[in-house]
Scaffold this active site. Structure first.
Site, PDB file in Angstrom:
ATOM      1  N   ASP A  98     -33.742  26.296 -30.792  1.00  0.00           N
ATOM      2  CA  ASP A  98     -32.648  27.256 -30.752  1.00  0.00           C
ATOM      3  C   ASP A  98     -31.562  26.913 -31.764  1.00  0.00           C
ATOM      4  O   ASP A  98     -31.420  25.769 -32.207  1.00  0.00           O
ATOM      5  CB  ASP A  98     -32.052  27.350 -29.345  1.00  0.00           C
ATOM      6  CG  ASP A  98     -31.533  26.019 -28.827  1.00  0.00           C
ATOM      7  OD1 ASP A  98     -32.203  24.993 -29.031  1.00  0.00           O
ATOM      8  OD2 ASP A  98     -30.447  26.007 -28.203  1.00  0.00           O
ATOM      9  N   ASP A 130     -29.270  22.313 -38.423  1.00  0.00           N
ATOM     10  CA  ASP A 130     -29.247  22.112 -36.972  1.00  0.00           C
ATOM     11  C   ASP A 130     -30.209  23.081 -36.296  1.00  0.00           C
ATOM     12  O   ASP A 130     -29.816  24.167 -35.902  1.00  0.00           O
ATOM     13  CB  ASP A 130     -27.816  22.318 -36.455  1.00  0.00           C
ATOM     14  CG  ASP A 130     -27.665  22.030 -34.976  1.00  0.00           C
ATOM     15  OD1 ASP A 130     -28.503  21.284 -34.441  1.00  0.00           O
ATOM     16  OD2 ASP A 130     -26.717  22.553 -34.371  1.00  0.00           O
ATOM     17  N   GLU A 164     -31.161  23.731 -26.402  1.00  0.00           N
ATOM     18  CA  GLU A 164     -30.296  22.568 -26.630  1.00  0.00           C
ATOM     19  C   GLU A 164     -28.839  22.986 -26.779  1.00  0.00           C
ATOM     20  O   GLU A 164     -27.937  22.280 -26.331  1.00  0.00           O
ATOM     21  CB  GLU A 164     -30.765  21.820 -27.878  1.00  0.00           C
ATOM     22  CG  GLU A 164     -30.099  20.459 -28.091  1.00  0.00           C
ATOM     23  CD  GLU A 164     -28.779  20.529 -28.841  1.00  0.00           C
ATOM     24  OE1 GLU A 164     -28.037  19.516 -28.821  1.00  0.00           O
ATOM     25  OE2 GLU A 164     -28.477  21.577 -29.456  1.00  0.00           O
ATOM     26  N   HIS A 396     -23.340  24.584 -37.476  1.00  0.00           N
ATOM     27  CA  HIS A 396     -22.449  25.528 -36.796  1.00  0.00           C
ATOM     28  C   HIS A 396     -21.417  26.158 -37.737  1.00  0.00           C
ATOM     29  O   HIS A 396     -20.553  26.908 -37.284  1.00  0.00           O
ATOM     30  CB  HIS A 396     -21.717  24.858 -35.620  1.00  0.00           C
ATOM     31  CG  HIS A 396     -22.608  24.398 -34.513  1.00  0.00           C
ATOM     32  ND1 HIS A 396     -22.193  24.333 -33.213  1.00  0.00           N
ATOM     33  CD2 HIS A 396     -23.893  23.981 -34.508  1.00  0.00           C
ATOM     34  CE1 HIS A 396     -23.186  23.885 -32.445  1.00  0.00           C
ATOM     35  NE2 HIS A 396     -24.237  23.668 -33.227  1.00  0.00           N
TER      36      HIS A 396
END
Length: 420
Positions: A98, A130, A164, A396
């Site tokens: 994810d 990520d 996660e 992010h």
């Protein structure tokens, strides 16, 4: 060492294929239903398609049920490549499928979040670093050994799990609760989901995590007649200010293993639905993000929150229209109790230190972080786990990217851990 050098050269030869695989995976949004998306199903299917002809000894899919997600499941994939014998020690390398939502699209100036772009030695796109970079690195660490017909010293278990980013309820936590037979106390565990630009930081400890939301309800009225209502905004500001002071004063210990070395208590979100300056709001919400040193109890912190809530309710108590105001609700959004740290002298730490010294000529530093990773789940089971990767730390962010060199070099380290 000849074998390790051969495998490292094979990893290098797979560089272009690694980039292609990362690009294909970035194209597929895998965002939690918590954010209004469909989850990881399509990305898991793409990954299974990519590895379907690879000579893994076993590939298993464990679907955690979630009716909000596509096909009602959140997939978790385990791919086994056996060691020299069936009783070999086992090395887990865990990455997550994810990704977080893209955020403000206007800030993506290099490319769109799910239209990956290869440029200047980097792969841009949401989820590239990520956790796509490490996911692909783990895959090709194993593929290099497969291509050379080499069986590693340790059985490698590549785990590609869901959820996660929003707590692991449908990922590693679900696997441990529903399939405890998968895990052994003598397993070695690498979670390549944190690190630094030099690849010299090995994370062995994490703070506990507590997210909670305070919802204060008063009585909405015209601002020219505040006595006829109860201003939820004022109550919430008072509560937030005093709670912030209380938590920082009472839980003020330091542990230099961590950066920052103290517990943190941050009010991160807040607001009320009043849409005009002349409205006294009848509701106000405040959210706290707390990262707590292992020496403290989350239950104690929540107890202090509840006690202060009662004090503030008594301070502003008012009877209006048959209701006792203010009403204040404390909702726990996420909780991860601190786990025992992994010993700096544990086998996985020593192996990783050795790999970084041998392959890169670098001395690693051991420490703790305030973030949360899969490693904490293993530590609670008494299984030593480390978090390590070489990252530019763009996760992010808009214009997130993975540096191709980092991906390739980390794959070599992962292979070393399996072979030594």
């Amino acid at each position: 060492m000849v074998t390790i050098e051969k495998v490292s050269r094979e990893v290098e030869s797979l560089r272009d294929e690694m980039v292609k695989t990362l690009v294909e995976l970035i194209k597929i949004p895998a965002i939690s239903p918590d954010y209004g998306y469909q989850g990881e199903y399509d990305k898991a299917q793409k990954l299974l398609e990519i590895i379907k002809d690879w000579p893994f000894d076993r590939v298993e899919v464990y679907n955690a049920p979630d009716e909000r997600a596509k096909n009602g499941v959140r997939p978790n994939i385990l791919a086994y490549y056996y060691g020299e014998n069936r009783d070999s020690e086992r090395l887990w390398i865990l990455t997550h499928l994810d990704v977080v939502p893209p955020g403000d699209l206007s800030k993506w100036t290099v490319t769109e979040p799910f239209k990956p772009l290869v440029k200047d030695g980097k792969v841009y796109g949401r989820g590239s670093e990520d956790n796509g970079q490490s996911l692909v690195a783990s895959l090709y660490a194993v593929k290099a050994m497969m291509n050379l017909g080499i069986r590693p010293k340790r059985t490698v278990i590549l785990a590609f799990v869901s959820d996660e980013e929003t707590g692991s309820k449908y990922g590693i936590d679900w696997l441990m609760k529903n399939h405890p037979e998968l895990f052994r106390k003598d397993d070695l565990v690498l979670v390549p989901d944190g690190g630094n630009e030099e690849g010299t930081f090995i994370e062995v400890a994490e703070k506990g995590i507590l997210w909670f939301r305070l919802t204060v309800k008063g009585q909405q009225v015209h601002a020219s007649m505040p006595d006829k209502g109860l201003n939820a905004h004022r109550v919430a500001l008072d509560l937030t200010y005093n709670l912030d002071r209380l938590l920082h004063r009472k839980y003020n210990g330091k542990d230099e293993l961590f950066e920052p070395p103290e517990s943190t208590f941050e009010p991160t979100m807040g607001g009320n639905p009043a849409d005009s300056p002349n409205i006294v709001p009848g509701e106000h919400r405040v959210t706290f993000d707390c990262r707590i040193l292992p020496r403290y109890s989350i239950d104690d912190i929540l107890s202090d929150v509840e006690s202060l809530v009662e004090e503030v309710k008594a301070k502003y108590r008012k009877e209006l229209n048959g209701r006792t105001l203010p009403e204040i609700d404390v909702e726990v959004l996420q909780r991860a109790d601190p786990a025992p740290p992994t010993s700096p002298d544990s086998k996985i730490v020593l192996l990783l230190r050795e790999a970084l010294k041998r392959l890169r000529g670098k001395e690693a530093r051991v420490g703790g972080i305030g973030g949360g990773t899969f490693a904490a789940f293993f530590r609670r089971l008494g299984i030593p786990a480390v978090v390590w990767a070489t990252l530019d730390e763009t996760a992010h962010q808009p214009n997130e990217y993975a540096k191709i060199d980092n991906m390739v070099e980390d794959a070599k380290v992962m292979a070393y851990l399996a072979l030594r």
